[in-house]
Design an enzyme around this catalytic site. Structure first.
Site, PDB file in Angstrom:
ATOM      1  N   GLU A 275      51.625  66.448  10.766  1.00  0.00           N
ATOM      2  CA  GLU A 275      52.411  65.447  10.039  1.00  0.00           C
ATOM      3  C   GLU A 275      51.513  64.341   9.485  1.00  0.00           C
ATOM      4  O   GLU A 275      51.687  63.165   9.821  1.00  0.00           O
ATOM      5  CB  GLU A 275      53.442  64.815  10.980  1.00  0.00           C
ATOM      6  N   GLY A 277      50.110  61.452   7.162  1.00  0.00           N
ATOM      7  CA  GLY A 277      50.655  60.544   6.154  1.00  0.00           C
ATOM      8  C   GLY A 277      49.536  59.753   5.504  1.00  0.00           C
ATOM      9  O   GLY A 277      49.209  59.912   4.333  1.00  0.00           O
ATOM     10  N   ARG A 314      49.955  44.848   5.633  1.00  0.00           N
ATOM     11  CA  ARG A 314      49.018  45.336   6.649  1.00  0.00           C
ATOM     12  C   ARG A 314      48.024  44.273   7.128  1.00  0.00           C
ATOM     13  O   ARG A 314      47.810  44.141   8.343  1.00  0.00           O
ATOM     14  CB  ARG A 314      48.284  46.588   6.167  1.00  0.00           C
ATOM     15  N   TYR A 318      48.576  43.784  10.954  1.00  0.00           N
ATOM     16  CA  TYR A 318      47.619  44.493  11.823  1.00  0.00           C
ATOM     17  C   TYR A 318      46.208  43.928  11.696  1.00  0.00           C
ATOM     18  O   TYR A 318      45.250  44.587  12.115  1.00  0.00           O
ATOM     19  CB  TYR A 318      47.537  45.978  11.423  1.00  0.00           C
ATOM     20  N   CYS A 346      54.435  31.252   1.352  1.00  0.00           N
ATOM     21  CA  CYS A 346      54.234  30.024   2.121  1.00  0.00           C
ATOM     22  C   CYS A 346      54.023  30.313   3.602  1.00  0.00           C
ATOM     23  O   CYS A 346      54.871  29.989   4.448  1.00  0.00           O
ATOM     24  CB  CYS A 346      55.421  29.106   1.905  1.00  0.00           C
ATOM     25  N   TYR A 375      51.577  53.021   3.803  1.00  0.00           N
ATOM     26  CA  TYR A 375      52.049  51.835   4.525  1.00  0.00           C
ATOM     27  C   TYR A 375      51.851  50.578   3.671  1.00  0.00           C
ATOM     28  O   TYR A 375      51.551  49.503   4.189  1.00  0.00           O
ATOM     29  CB  TYR A 375      51.365  51.723   5.900  1.00  0.00           C
TER      30      TYR A 375
HETATM   31  N1  PLP Z   1      54.417  61.512  12.635  1.00  0.00           N
HETATM   32  C1  PLP Z   1      54.988  60.518  13.322  1.00  0.00           C
HETATM   33  C2  PLP Z   1      56.053  60.855  14.314  1.00  0.00           C
HETATM   34  C3  PLP Z   1      54.586  59.190  13.130  1.00  0.00           C
HETATM   35  O1  PLP Z   1      55.172  58.209  13.810  1.00  0.00           O
HETATM   36  C4  PLP Z   1      53.548  58.920  12.199  1.00  0.00           C
HETATM   37  C5  PLP Z   1      53.023  57.557  12.029  1.00  0.00           C
HETATM   38  O2  PLP Z   1      52.639  56.907  12.958  1.00  0.00           O
HETATM   39  C6  PLP Z   1      52.999  59.982  11.485  1.00  0.00           C
HETATM   40  C7  PLP Z   1      53.452  61.268  11.718  1.00  0.00           C
HETATM   41  C8  PLP Z   1      51.957  59.780  10.440  1.00  0.00           C
HETATM   42  O3  PLP Z   1      50.790  59.237  10.925  1.00  0.00           O
HETATM   43  P1  PLP Z   1      49.566  59.011   9.939  1.00  0.00           P
HETATM   44  O4  PLP Z   1      50.084  58.315   8.726  1.00  0.00           O
HETATM   45  O5  PLP Z   1      48.618  58.197  10.695  1.00  0.00           O
HETATM   46  O6  PLP Z   1      49.017  60.368   9.601  1.00  0.00           O
END
Ligand code: PLP
Length: 425
Positions: A275, A277, A314, A318, A346, A375
């Site tokens: 997964e 992102g 961000r 963070y 502000c 993000y």
């Molecule tokens: N899958 C899950 C369940 C997530 O919470 C996240 C993000 O934290 C991701 C995938 C994607 O992570 P990244 O963008 O670091 O690859």
């Protein structure tokens, strides 16, 4: 590698000079590169070549419909964490059987939506969720395919707010309880156990935590099979980090991440889901902004730009670093005074960078925040009544506005004043 480069002294997105986008769309604006998104997706495909796999792009990183459609057209599945993201993925044309549903607090309505409209698998994070899903699916006369998200108690060695794989985090089912919960799942109506899921955090810059987590998942799959469960899939989550400071960061490559997967869960013969992102979208986007002016403070100078923490949160959230570059390429050896780069909101937290070396810049000059494709826009808000930042997708020598900047009228129309509040005399 990305497709944002200087050509003839001007920063381009693929073949489009960024000033042309600023002129047409205004600033601030997010700019994404089709070639970079495509390249990053294919890098993962190559890393997993030969393994039965599905790359489920994490919609939370960048959920623009155009981005989802593009990745879907390349063969991506999607990982969603809300009913809204599920609707986005479907609206982009992703078939339900390529969508996995993650998240620690799915509502029954969200479960029903996905069950009715089609879902590859729910990544279930707790026993109450499992029971609710069983009841929801049974009431609809449907079966919910599930993987349990396990918490392997592994330190991802990333920012504390995006680490998810330690036992003190809210995510997943403790490994020690997993076999019992799988037994419970197998006995429930409306539930079909299909796999095991894990996700230990985001922006990991070291492969060792992945190796530790995936090894624990592999051991669990062997135990579960011995218990009689048909585990056909492992979902390994996302999390591979990207270089935010190009000058001195070199996180692991997807190829090496793929090798960890082959070594740990490869021998199980499961279908592998990942997964990612950030790695797909992060360096495929930048935030284009214009300098409002330079303010001389007491001992420091503030470069005030028209992007703010509501557009890119961000750094405020963070303490994240983004490389900041002028759109007009500085001459070699140009003077680089140190400035604080700040937005107009502000709050002192609306600071993008402190003491950053940048060439002398002033009112109207364009600047880009790099690595802002993930993000970024998804976390934007209208704080300080600033309209949501628009998004632009570049493809070769042309670009499209894939989310328009809302007008002030559109923003104001969403509020209403009850009739019992008197008019202002
Ligand atoms: N899958 C899950 C369940 C997530 O919470 C996240 C993000 O934290 C991701 C995938 C994607 O992570 P990244 O963008 O670091 O690859």
């Amino acid at each position: 590698m990305d497709h944002f480069t200087y050509r003839d002294g001007i920063l381009h997105a693929e073949d489009v000079p960024l000033p042309a986008i600023a002129e047409a769309v205004g600033t601030p604006a997010y700019v994404y590169s089709t070639a970079t998104l495509t390249r990053h997706f294919r890098v993962f495909e190559d890393a997993l070549a030969g393994l039965d796999h599905l790359i489920c792009y994490s919609v939370k990183a960048n959920s623009n419909l155009a981005v989802l459609r593009l990745l879907g057209s390349l063969g991506a599945g999607m990982d969603v964490v809300s009913g809204g993201e599920y609707r986005r993925a479907r609206a982009a044309g992703i078939p339900g059987e390529r969508i996995v549903f993650s998240g620690v607090g799915k509502t029954r309505d969200e479960m029903a939506l996905a069950l009715r409209d089609g879902i590859r698998q729910f990544n279930v994070e707790s026993e109450p969720e499992l029971l609710a899903l069983s009841e929801t699916a049974s009431a609809l006369g449907l079966t919910a395919p599930i993987a349990l998200r396990v918490n392997p108690d592994v330190d991802a060695r990333t920012h504390v707010k995006i680490a998810t794989g330690k036992s003190e985090n809210k995510f997943g089912i403790p490994l020690a309880r997993a076999r019992a919960v799988y037994a419970e799942a197998a006995a429930l109506p409306g539930i079909a156990v299909v796999g095991v899921d894990v996700h230990i955090g985001s922006q990991l810059t070291d492969l060792a935590p992945f190796e530790a987590a995936f090894t624990r998942v592999a051991d669990l799959v062997r135990d579960l099979r011995a218990d009689g469960h048909a585990i056909a899939r492992v979902d390994l989550g996302g999390g591979l980090g990207i270089p935010y400071r190009r000058a001195n960061e070199a996180p692991p490559l997807p190829f090496d991440y793929g090798e960890v997967i082959r070594r740990t869960v490869g021998p199980l013969g499961c279908e592998i889901e990942i997964e990612p992102g950030r790695l797909i979208a992060g360096n495929a986007g930048l935030l284009l902004t214009r300098v409002i002016w330079l303010k001389h403070g007491e001992g420091r100078d503030f470069l005030i730009v028209d992007a703010a923490m509501n557009d890119l949160v961000r750094p405020a959230m963070y303490d994240a670093w983004h490389d900041i570059v002028p759109v007009a390429e500085p001459a070699p050896g140009a003077e680089m005074p140190l400035v604080d780069v700040v937005g107009p909101v502000c709050e002192t937290g609306d600071t993008f960078a402190r003491g950053r070396p940048l060439p002398p810049l002033g009112e109207g000059d364009l600047v880009a925040f790099r690595s802002a494709g993930a993000y970024g826009a998804v976390m934007a808000s209208e704080y300080n009544s600033r309209p949501l930042v628009p998004e632009v997708l570049v493809n070769g020598d042309h670009f499209d506005v894939v989310r328009a900047r809302p007008s002030f009228d559109e923003m104001l129309k969403r509020d209403s004043i009850p009739s019992w509040i008197p008019e202002i005399p």
